[in-house]
Motif scaffolding. Structure first.
Motif, short mmCIF file in Angstrom:
data_model
loop_
_atom_site.label_atom_id
_atom_site.label_comp_id
_atom_site.label_asym_id
_atom_site.label_seq_id
_atom_site.Cartn_x
_atom_site.Cartn_y
_atom_site.Cartn_z
N PRO A 151 20.24 9.31 67.42
CA PRO A 151 18.95 8.79 66.93
C PRO A 151 18.12 9.87 66.23
CG PRO A 151 19.39 7.93 69.12
CD PRO A 151 20.43 8.99 68.85
N GLU A 152 18.17 11.09 66.75
CA GLU A 152 17.41 12.18 66.11
C GLU A 152 18.05 12.58 64.79
OE1 GLU A 152 14.50 12.93 67.31
OE2 GLU A 152 14.98 11.44 68.85
N ALA A 153 19.38 12.55 64.73
CA ALA A 153 20.05 12.85 63.47
C ALA A 153 19.65 11.83 62.40
CB ALA A 153 21.57 12.83 63.66
N ALA A 154 19.54 10.57 62.80
CA ALA A 154 19.14 9.53 61.85
C ALA A 154 17.73 9.77 61.32
CB ALA A 154 19.24 8.16 62.51
N VAL A 155 16.84 10.16 62.21
CA VAL A 155 15.45 10.46 61.79
C VAL A 155 15.44 11.61 60.80
CG1 VAL A 155 13.25 11.37 62.60
CG2 VAL A 155 14.36 9.50 63.84
N LEU A 156 16.22 12.65 61.08
CA LEU A 156 16.27 13.82 60.19
C LEU A 156 16.85 13.47 58.82
CD1 LEU A 156 17.55 16.55 62.69
CD2 LEU A 156 15.25 16.39 61.68
N ILE A 189 16.43 10.64 57.12
CA ILE A 189 15.68 9.61 56.39
C ILE A 189 15.35 10.02 54.96
CG2 ILE A 189 13.43 8.44 56.24
CD1 ILE A 189 13.52 8.07 59.26
N ASN A 190 14.79 11.19 54.79
CA ASN A 190 14.35 11.61 53.46
C ASN A 190 15.44 12.27 52.63
OD1 ASN A 190 11.66 10.73 53.86
ND2 ASN A 190 11.22 12.61 55.02
N ALA A 191 16.62 12.44 53.21
CA ALA A 191 17.70 13.14 52.50
C ALA A 191 18.77 12.21 51.96
CB ALA A 191 18.34 14.17 53.44
N ILE A 192 18.88 11.00 52.50
CA ILE A 192 19.93 10.08 52.05
C ILE A 192 19.58 9.54 50.66
CG2 ILE A 192 21.08 7.88 52.50
CD1 ILE A 192 20.57 8.35 55.48
N PRO A 193 20.47 9.71 49.67
CA PRO A 193 20.21 9.15 48.34
C PRO A 193 20.12 7.63 48.41
CG PRO A 193 22.02 10.75 48.29
CD PRO A 193 21.73 10.48 49.73
N ARG A 194 19.17 7.07 47.71
CA ARG A 194 18.98 5.61 47.78
C ARG A 194 20.22 4.87 47.30
NH1 ARG A 194 15.50 1.86 48.81
NH2 ARG A 194 15.50 -0.10 47.67
N ARG A 195 20.89 5.41 46.29
CA ARG A 195 22.09 4.74 45.79
C ARG A 195 23.15 4.63 46.88
NH1 ARG A 195 24.73 6.87 40.30
NH2 ARG A 195 22.71 6.10 39.59
N ILE A 250 24.59 9.28 57.98
CA ILE A 250 23.57 9.91 58.82
C ILE A 250 23.96 11.36 59.13
CG2 ILE A 250 22.58 9.91 61.16
CD1 ILE A 250 22.70 6.81 61.01
N ILE A 251 25.20 11.55 59.56
CA ILE A 251 25.67 12.88 59.93
C ILE A 251 25.60 13.85 58.76
CG2 ILE A 251 27.68 14.20 60.70
CD1 ILE A 251 28.49 11.69 62.35
N ASP A 252 26.05 13.38 57.60
CA ASP A 252 26.11 14.24 56.41
C ASP A 252 24.74 14.67 55.91
OD1 ASP A 252 28.86 14.06 56.44
OD2 ASP A 252 28.98 12.53 54.87
N HIS A 253 23.70 13.90 56.22
CA HIS A 253 22.38 14.17 55.65
C HIS A 253 21.34 14.54 56.70
CE1 HIS A 253 24.37 11.83 52.45
NE2 HIS A 253 23.64 12.58 51.64
N CYS A 254 21.79 14.85 57.94
CA CYS A 254 20.81 15.19 58.98
C CYS A 254 20.25 16.60 58.80
CB CYS A 254 21.41 15.01 60.37
SG CYS A 254 22.63 16.27 60.84
N GLY A 255 20.94 17.44 58.02
CA GLY A 255 20.42 18.78 57.75
C GLY A 255 20.57 19.77 58.88
N ASN A 256 21.36 19.41 59.89
CA ASN A 256 21.57 20.31 61.04
C ASN A 256 23.07 20.42 61.25
OD1 ASN A 256 22.00 21.25 63.76
ND2 ASN A 256 19.86 20.79 64.22
N ALA A 257 23.65 21.55 60.86
CA ALA A 257 25.10 21.70 60.87
C ALA A 257 25.67 21.62 62.29
CB ALA A 257 25.49 23.03 60.23
N VAL A 295 28.79 18.41 66.35
CA VAL A 295 28.90 17.77 67.65
C VAL A 295 29.11 16.26 67.49
CG1 VAL A 295 27.64 17.21 69.78
CG2 VAL A 295 27.57 19.53 68.85
N LEU A 296 28.35 15.66 66.58
CA LEU A 296 28.47 14.21 66.38
C LEU A 296 29.84 13.82 65.83
CD1 LEU A 296 24.94 13.23 65.06
CD2 LEU A 296 26.03 12.46 67.18
N ARG A 297 30.38 14.63 64.94
CA ARG A 297 31.73 14.33 64.42
C ARG A 297 32.75 14.37 65.55
NH1 ARG A 297 31.15 14.10 59.02
NH2 ARG A 297 29.64 15.51 58.08
#
Length: 227
Positions: free
Chosen positions: A102-107, A109-115, A149-156, A161-163
């Motif tokens: 859930p925190e990864a998804a929040v992180l 939000i602003n990084a996922i390209p709309r397309r 979500i994982i690719d755009h959470c900005g926390n490597a 861990v999620l992968r």
């Protein structure tokens, strides 16, 4: 070896030597996904390489990559074994995802390209509108939503861990995915809508509810005690 494995080998051969390790990786991961290589199966490199019509070098590279993703592990000697995930490990992995994803998804939000967001949304609608169930389409849709979500959470570290956790839960879910088509897709759409609106609390809640739904589904259908 089965006719299905031999057919996979012919497909690799038809594509030639270009990027052979990647093609082999896809072939072996497909075998795991379709349970032609089941949990606990010992992979004898020489035998599988012969069936696929390739040398052992690209196969070994593919197996090393799959080991890194948590789909296979080193067994006794030099052979690899397809990881077998029991229900305890599955539920514990889901509970850890519940804390992190859930925190990864929040992180994200602003990084996922709309397309990309719109593409994943359309893919889910197409899956729900399909007249027949297709396992691969469900896998791809599930991967694309969660990997977005994982690719755009900005926390490597969080992403790594999620992968690993998703590799574990995926191995357990292989036999049970069909029954999750409608709930998964419906819950995925709720997540996408929350991200699209930029709603932090609803995004966090939607992802948590999706994972809680997986936990409840498992307990209900497999009659397991609280773990």
């Amino acid at each position: 070896m089965t006719d299905a494995l031999a057919a996979t080998g012919r497909k690799i051969a038809e594509k030639g030597q270009h990027n052979l390790a990647s093609l082999t990786y896809k072939a072996v991961s497909d075998m795991i996904r379709h349970r032609r290589l089941k949990g606990g199966h010992v992979i004898v490199e020489a035998r599988l390489a012969e069936t696929l019509g390739i040398s052992r070098t690209p196969l070994r590279e593919a197996l090393q990559r799959l080991e890194g993703e948590g789909l296979v592990r080193k067994g006794d000697g030099r052979n690899y074994v397809v990881r077998q995930v029991d229900i305890g490990e599955y539920l514990q992995s889901l509970k850890l995802r519940l804390l992190i994803e859930p925190e990864a998804a929040v992180l994200s939000i602003n990084a996922i390209p709309r397309r990309l967001l719109m593409s994943v949304r359309q893919e889910i609608h197409d899956l729900l509108d399909a007249t027949a169930y297709h396992t691969d389409a469900h896998w791809f849709s599930d991967d694309n939503l969660h990997n977005m979500i994982i690719d755009h959470c900005g926390n490597a570290v969080m992403a790594k861990v999620l992968r690993e956790l998703r590799a574990t839960t995926r191995l357990f879910e292989i036999d049970r995915l069909k029954d999750r088509l409608k709930p998964d897709s419906t819950e995925h759409l709720v997540i996408i809508e929350a991200i699209d609106r930029g709603d932090v609390e609803e995004t966090r809640r939607a992802v948590a509810q999706h994972i809680e739904s997986l936990i409840a589904f498992t307990r209900m259908h497999l009659h397991v005690a609280d773990l």
